[in-house]
Design a protein around this motif. Structure first.
Motif, short mmCIF file in Angstrom:
data_model
loop_
_atom_site.label_atom_id
_atom_site.label_comp_id
_atom_site.label_asym_id
_atom_site.label_seq_id
_atom_site.Cartn_x
_atom_site.Cartn_y
_atom_site.Cartn_z
N LYS B 444 40.81 82.02 74.98
CA LYS B 444 40.72 82.35 73.56
C LYS B 444 42.12 82.55 73.00
O LYS B 444 42.92 83.30 73.53
CB LYS B 444 39.90 83.64 73.40
N MET B 445 42.41 81.87 71.88
CA MET B 445 43.72 82.03 71.26
C MET B 445 43.60 82.64 69.88
O MET B 445 44.52 83.27 69.38
CB MET B 445 44.40 80.67 71.13
N GLY B 446 42.47 82.41 69.22
CA GLY B 446 42.24 82.95 67.89
C GLY B 446 40.75 82.99 67.73
O GLY B 446 40.03 82.67 68.68
N GLN B 502 34.95 78.13 82.09
CA GLN B 502 33.62 78.68 82.36
C GLN B 502 33.14 79.59 81.23
O GLN B 502 33.93 80.27 80.58
CB GLN B 502 33.65 79.50 83.66
N THR B 503 31.84 79.59 81.05
CA THR B 503 31.22 80.53 80.13
C THR B 503 31.01 81.83 80.91
O THR B 503 30.25 81.88 81.86
CB THR B 503 29.85 80.02 79.68
N CYS B 576 28.93 78.81 72.16
CA CYS B 576 28.30 80.12 72.39
C CYS B 576 29.33 81.22 72.18
O CYS B 576 29.05 82.24 71.53
CB CYS B 576 27.69 80.20 73.79
N ALA B 577 30.52 81.00 72.70
CA ALA B 577 31.57 82.02 72.56
C ALA B 577 32.07 82.08 71.12
O ALA B 577 32.41 83.15 70.61
CB ALA B 577 32.72 81.71 73.52
N GLU B 578 32.08 80.93 70.45
CA GLU B 578 32.51 80.95 69.04
C GLU B 578 31.53 81.70 68.17
O GLU B 578 31.90 82.36 67.21
CB GLU B 578 32.64 79.52 68.50
N TRP B 585 30.41 86.53 75.11
CA TRP B 585 30.72 85.28 75.78
C TRP B 585 32.21 85.02 75.65
O TRP B 585 32.78 85.19 74.57
CB TRP B 585 29.99 84.09 75.15
N ASP B 586 32.83 84.62 76.73
CA ASP B 586 34.22 84.20 76.65
C ASP B 586 34.34 82.91 77.46
O ASP B 586 33.58 82.68 78.39
CB ASP B 586 35.14 85.28 77.24
#
Ligand SMILES: Cc1cc2nc3c(=O)[nH]c(=O)nc-3n(C[C@H](O)[C@H](O)[C@H](O)COP(=O)(O)OP(=O)(O)OC[C@H]3O[C@@H](n4cnc5c(N)ncnc54)[C@H](O)[C@@H]3O)c2cc1C
Ligand SMILES: Cc1ncc(C[n+]2csc(CCOP(=O)(O)OP(=O)(O)O)c2C)c(N)n1
Ligand code: SF4
Ligand code: SF4
Ligand code: SF4
Ligand SMILES: [Mg+2]
Lengths: 351, 600
Positions: B444-446, B502-503, B576-578, B585-586
């Protein structure tokens, strides 16, 4: 919001319905609502319901007002008709559209602000006229789009994100709809698709004014402790009266009766709505009983959900006005201006 | 089901289908991303560490990774038709080798002072070379023996140069010997007892499966002058001892050797070259792409024909008869080939190349030195994990260990044997294998920015350009495949789904708003009441019917339900993470790399 479009790829076992569409064919543009917004879950339920009902997308008209909720129709049924009205005016535009073309399936999507604040009058009149439509209120207790002011459905005593307490009585749209004459009234929760999707299907199949008041948490402004429209609060205070399992044909089903018992409600088109009782003795055809029950639960701080009221033999606006079966927008000039002789006959009949 | 233990390195390793399927567990998606970024040298080095021969394997690997690739399960049939194709993992490896800068400075070197331990490797094929490289880096002194004058084993003697240019072999042999402390001696070993009597701390046997199977049917002896054993014939071609063949050639056999024989025959003057196999076309051992390449050179493949006799006229081979058969299967699904009763076809020929199988042969290993042989197969008894024989100082790997396989297995064995040899000499338990190295980094960057390209491409697989047919057939050593250019390579690399990103799910943060369930294009996520795996698999948003793929279970949700993610067809798109409002979720990169000797 999300910048990527949802990939076209899909599960290899994705099913097609009777008319050859997959569930993905009922999706719309990628949502720009806040991640986690309850409204997106309701959109997903609408997609699922239309897929299961094998509705042709071009036969649906979705109309909405203003608000995050009213933006939602962009995110489902991308191939259907759509109309974004001004704030609170979805009911009158929809009524007009319905009068002009009775052949479409009408869905009104609105918020608690759009329906219970600025649009309350329109809401009431649509119900009492019995416009054949499905009215979905994505009810989060706040004006999400304008950053979280209390709306008119916020419960008295509930607390805003910054600590302000709501001193005004909350409007219960389900009760109001029953009083105003809606013939299908249900309440559900965006976080319970198992309950919500069948209710949307039933509402869309109902030939009269059907309203679904769906509690839909606003994750940005109304999902904290002290809110009565948060995920946690609704999960803890959900008093479901029944579960709508399915819509079955006219022939009686071999009963797999759950502990609470079953109710089967015959419909105008000959099908039956099959409900699994959760609250014993709750009778959705008893108007006064329904209103009383909702009040009792509210007094306990609970939210009554499920199919709350159903008038099995509804009449809709076209029935009341006795309009012809042909949609008015398909009438040609000679139908609309039948000539001097016809006018003379009418004038004579009024003398 | 119990909550998934994502700290177990194997859990997410399995999700990276290609890497899991690769015998050497090459970190595939990592090198593919580097290629997309034009970082060819870095991509090359990741490969070099794992599989030692990226330039060679990028042209010749049997690619067990590709049938495992996720794209074969998720591609959209409305775009690609019935052919859901993997990422061209193998040919992208070649891209790294073709476009890298000078990497000699990036290569490890043996320490100045050796550790004094001396290792002998018998046979100088890929298995021995891998052992040599891994151990030399740690300070061992390794000596390679081969009866042939050059390093490489069958890579050099068998694989035709139109598939693998000599320059590529030479370059990658050089990288290994330049590590230092690696000596090569031409020597045909005729007694293991003798080698044991020499002063070695351990011995690695990497002598391959050098014997080609023969076909004892009528006419064999009379026609001997024009019947050739495929692998011997190929090495004779490779060494320049053979440079012509008759105009009409039959190649018997349906494996990779047969494909190399027929294509070589086309280049040495064979005008009508036919491959004839006993089995059906589909059951042939050769990889589909090798069959395609042979057929593209006007070589028909005739199936369901069992050789019956060689025919000789005036002392010369003139043709062969066959019996036509069909496949029948018994209740257990075992196949037998039964004659159809049709008249026996006769096929004219000037030469026959017999490529019907390869065998091991250990006439040079005495049976009284404490090294046990399996009575039935006459193969040494070798431990599948440690590669140790019953003689503690003797290890086997590559084709010599369990029969003919391929280069990537030879390299994988080499790594494992090197670990075992080191453990043996350190006095450690050989069975105690080092865990893979695992490095986890959030991508994740933003709010909606990820440090990988998560936009999913629907393009069908890109084809590697080939040299024009006439030009190829006219020159025995002109490489047929020209390789992807950087533009094609970029496009192909973009097809990779980044399965190593990976999720990762944190149940404590989840509010069960369903945003991930709703957005997931593949219906991979479900919140459900827990249950037994069999039951749970059927209750998901989309039933999880591929039992080879795990369910990821997250426990500890507000409602008491569990989060179930079917890993099977996840695109690693990160939506999903968004869409997750709480960061439950990452997307995290799990860089998993096998531990080689000396790294533990
Ligand atoms: C025609 C053909 C094509 C192939 N194509 C491919 C391909 O495209 N891709 C792929 O992955 N695999 C391919 N293979 C298989 C691959 O070459 C082998 O699996 C691989 O080389 C095995 O490696 P290894 O280290 O076990 O031994 P080998 O490569 O077989 O090397 C063994 C070496 O030991 C030497 N040796 C044997 N006995 C003695 C002795 N007593 N004394 C001294 N030296 C000895 C031999 O001379 C040889 O050099 C092919 C095989 C053949 C026959
Ligand atoms: C005539 C008019 N008055 C006021 C507004 C400002 N306004 C925009 S959205 C909104 C409230 C929307 O609330 P609701 O219908 O509950 O939607 P939500 O965003 O909560 O889903 C208001 C007051 C407007 N757009 N138009
Ligand atoms: S502000 Fe609230 S209602 Fe609007 S999109 Fe965000 S979460 Fe949904
Ligand atoms: S998509 Fe990429 S990472 Fe996934 S299996 Fe295929 S090559 Fe490997
Ligand atoms: S990354 Fe997430 S959203 Fe994308 S396919 Fe996998 S589970 Fe679904
Ligand atoms: Mg609202």
């Amino acid at each position: 919001m999300t910048y990527l479009t949802k990939p076209k790829l899909h599960h290899p076992a994705l099913k097609r319905n009777d008319i050859g569409f997959t569930r993905r064919d009922y999706e719309g543009a990628v949502s720009t609502l806040c991640a986690g917004c309850g409204h997106d879950s309701i959109s997903a339920s609408i997609v699922q319901a239309c897929f299961e009902l094998s509705i042709e997308p071009h036969r649906v008209a979705k109309l909405s007002g203003i608000g995050c909720s009213s933006k939602a129709p962009t995110y489902f049924l991308g191939d259907s008709h759509g109309f974004n009205t001004v704030h609170g005016r979805m009911p009158s535009v929809l009524t007009g559209a319905n009068l002009a073309n009775r052949e479409l399936i009408y869905m009104g999507v609105s918020g608690d602000g759009d329906s219970a604040s600025i649009g309350l009058g329109q809401f009431a009149h649509l119900m009492r006229r019995g416009v054949n439509m499905t009215y979905i209120v994505m009810n989060n207790g706040v004006y999400g789009l304008t950053k979280g002011q209390f709306s008119a459905t916020a419960d008295k005593g509930s607390v805003a994100k910054r600590g302000a307490v709501n001193n005004d009585a909350g409007i219960d749209l389900a009760s109001l709809a029953i009083i105003m004459g809606a013939s299908f009234v249900a309440r559900s929760f965006s976080g319970d698709k198992g309950q919500l999707t069948p209710l949307i299907k039933a509402a869309m199949s109902h030939p009269g004014a059907a309203i679904l008041d769906v509690v839909s948490p606003c994750v940005a402004f109304n999902n904290h402790a002290g809110s009565t429209k948060s995920y946690d609060f609704v999960r803890d205070h959900n008093a479901a009266v029944n579960r709508l399992d399915l819509i079955v044909g006219a022939e009686p089903m071999e009963a797999d009766v759950p502990p609470g018992g079953m109710i089967e409600v015959p419909q105008v088109d000959g099908s039956n709505l099959r409900l699994r009782r959760i609250t014993p003795d709750y009778d959705p055809s008893d108007k006064a009983g329904a209103l009383g029950f909702i009040q009792e639960k509210a007094a306990l701080g609970e939210v009554a959900t499920g199919l709350l009221y159903l008038e099995p033999l509804p009449r809709d606006l076209h029935g009341a006005l006795n309009t012809i079966p042909t949609p008015l927008n398909q009438l040609a000039e000679q139908d609309l201006c039948p000539g001097q002789a016809a006018l003379d006959a009418i004038n004579a009949s009024l003398r | 089901m119990r909550a998934t233990d994502i700290t177990d390195p194997n859990y997410f390793h399995k999700v990276v289908d290609c890497q899991w399927a690769c015998p050497a567990h090459t970190p595939v998606p990592e090198y593919i991303r580097l290629i997309a970024h034009g970082r060819y040298s870095d991509a090359y080095m990741i490969n070099w560490k794992s599989n030692v021969f990226p330039g060679i394997l990028g042209r010749t690997c049997d690619r067990p990774c590709e049938p495992a690739c996720r794209r074969t399960r998720v591609e959209d049939e409305t775009v690609v038709g019935a052919r859901k194709e993997p990422v061209a993992i193998c040919r992208l490896k070649r891209v790294a080798a073709d476009f890298k800068d000078d990497v000699s400075g990036l290569m490890p070197r043996a320490p100045e002072v050796s550790n004094g331990r001396k290792i002998a490797c018998i046979g100088a094929g890929p298995a021995s070379l891998t052992v040599a490289r891994d151990l030399a880096v740690m300070g061992y002194e390794v000596t390679l023996f081969d009866q042939n004058p050059q390093l490489g084993g069958m890579i050099r003697t068998q694989i035709p140069h139109f598939r693998l240019p000599v320059s590529v072999i030479d370059e990658e042999m050089d990288y290994i010997t330049s590590v230092g402390n690696i000596a090569f001696k031409q020597r045909e070993v005729d007694s293991l007892k003798a080698v044991l009597a020499e002063d070695w701390d351990a011995i690695f046997v990497g002598t391959g499966a050098p014997r080609g199977r023969d076909l004892a049917i009528p006419g064999r002896d009379a026609a001997a002058a024009n019947i050739h054993i495929g692998i011997d014939w190929l090495s004779s071609v490779s060494f320049g001892h053979v440079d012509t063949v008759g105009k009409k050639v039959i190649v018997l056999g349906g494996g990779n050797t047969a494909m190399d024989c027929c294509r070589t025959a086309r280049r040495l003057g064979g005008e009508t070259v036919k491959v004839i196999v006993r089995s059906g076309f589909e059951e042939m051992k050769a990889s589909p792409w090798e069959k395609d390449d042979a057929m593209a050179e006007d070589i028909p493949i005739l199936n369901f024909m069992t050789p019956k006799a060689f025919h000789v006229e005036d002392g010369r081979l003139v043709g062969m008869t066959f019996e036509t058969v069909r496949a029948e299967y018994d209740e257990k699904g075992r196949r037998s080939l039964v004659p159809t009763g049709d008249p026996d076809p006769y096929v004219e020929c000037d030469d026959v190349l017999v490529a019907i199988g390869q065998e091991n042969a250990f006439p040079w290993i005495e049976r009284d030195i404490g090294l046990e042989f399996d009575a039935r197969w006459d193969m040494p008894v070798v431990d599948r994990v440690t590669l140790q024989s019953t003689h503690p100082k003797v290890f086997f790997g590559g084709d010599a260990a369990f029969g003919p396989e391929n280069i990537i297995w030879a390299a994988a064995h080499g790594h494992d044997a090197a670990i075992s040899i080191h453990k043996l000499l350190e006095g450690e338990d050989l069975k105690d294998r080092p865990a893979p190295l695992m490095d986890v980094v959030s991508q994740k960057m933003g709010i909606h920015e990820w440090s990988y390209d998560n936009d999913i491409r629907v393009d069908p697989r890109f084809k590697v350009p080939h040299r024009a047919l006439e030009e190829s057939l006219a020159n025995l050593s002109a490489e047929v495949e020209l390789g992807f250019d950087p533009v094609l390579a970029f496009k192909e690399a973009q097809r990779c789904l980044n399965c190593d990103i990976q999720t990762v799910f944190a149940p404590k943060l989840c509010i069960e708003c369903d945003a991930c369930v709703d957005i997931c294009p593949m219906d991979s996520i479900t919140f459900a009441d827990n249950g037994e795996e069999q039951d749970l698999r059927l209750r998901l948003t989309a039933p999880a019917l591929n039992a080879d793929q795990d369910l990821y279970i997250g426990e500890g949700l507000p409602t008491g339900r569990v989060m179930v993610k079917d890993e099977d067809v996840c695109l690693h798109c990160g939506l999903c993470a968004e869409r997750c409002p709480t960061g439950a979720w990452d997307m995290r990169k799990y860089f998993i790399e096998m531990t080689h000797a000396g790294q533990a």
